[in-house]
Motif scaffolding. Structure first.
Motif, short mmCIF file in Angstrom:
data_model
loop_
_atom_site.label_atom_id
_atom_site.label_comp_id
_atom_site.label_asym_id
_atom_site.label_seq_id
_atom_site.Cartn_x
_atom_site.Cartn_y
_atom_site.Cartn_z
N CYS A 1 0.94 -1.33 0.20
CA CYS A 1 -0.03 0.06 0.14
C CYS A 1 1.02 1.41 -0.05
O CYS A 1 1.63 0.97 0.85
N CYS B 1 0.37 3.83 3.52
CA CYS B 1 0.60 3.11 4.99
C CYS B 1 1.74 2.11 4.97
O CYS B 1 2.64 1.74 5.79
N VAL C 1 1.63 -1.81 4.12
CA VAL C 1 1.29 -2.78 4.77
C VAL C 1 0.84 -3.62 3.05
O VAL C 1 0.27 -3.21 2.10
N CYS D 1 -4.16 -0.82 -0.05
CA CYS D 1 -4.69 -1.49 0.89
C CYS D 1 -5.92 -1.83 0.80
O CYS D 1 -6.66 -0.17 0.60
N CYS E 1 -7.23 1.35 3.21
CA CYS E 1 -6.94 2.84 2.84
C CYS E 1 -7.62 2.79 1.36
O CYS E 1 -8.15 4.42 1.58
#
Ligand SMILES: [Zn+2]
Ligand SMILES: [Zn+2]
Length: 122
Positions: A75, A78, A80, A109, A112
């Motif tokens: 992502c 963030c 991830v 992700c 988000c």
């Protein structure tokens, strides 16, 4: 015609995007064509143009494959890494970001992506 306000460009042809130019490569690289080449300066020009065409046409399979090569499923908001990542239009389709190249896509992700969508609705 390229329609920037639709996610899929059903009626778009390769020639709409890359018209045949006499003597010059259709991809826009500016290279002059040698005989017997009629449209593309090299196979790379042709392949890149086909990929660009598939992205703008809205071919999700190709978009996801290219985006995965760029971000590896991480992502961009963030960081991830998730197998459930989503291909997000950076400039939203509703703002004219429909028929764009891969540079208008980013990996997000699900959380988000949801947050971005909610913020836009407000
Ligand atoms: Zn070219
Ligand atoms: Zn995220």
């Amino acid at each position: 015609m390229v329609d920037n306000y639709s996610r899929y460009q059903k009626n778009l042809n390769l020639e709409d995007l890359f018209p045949v130019l006499s003597g010059v490569c259709a991809c826009g690289c500016g290279n002059l064509l040698d005989n017997p080449r009629k449209k593309w300066y090299s196979n790379k020009c042709r392949d890149n143009s086909y990929i660009q065409f598939a992205i703008i046409k809205g071919n999700t399979g190709i978009i996801r494959k290219l985006l995965y090569q760029l971000d590896q499923g991480a992502c961009r908001n963030c960081g991830v890494i998730t197998p459930n990542w989503q291909a997000d239009h950076i400039l939203p389709v509703s703002n004219g970001g429909g028929a764009c190249g891969i540079s208008n896509f980013q990996t997000l992700c699900q959380d988000c992506h949801k947050e971005k969508t909610n913020n836009m609705v407000k």
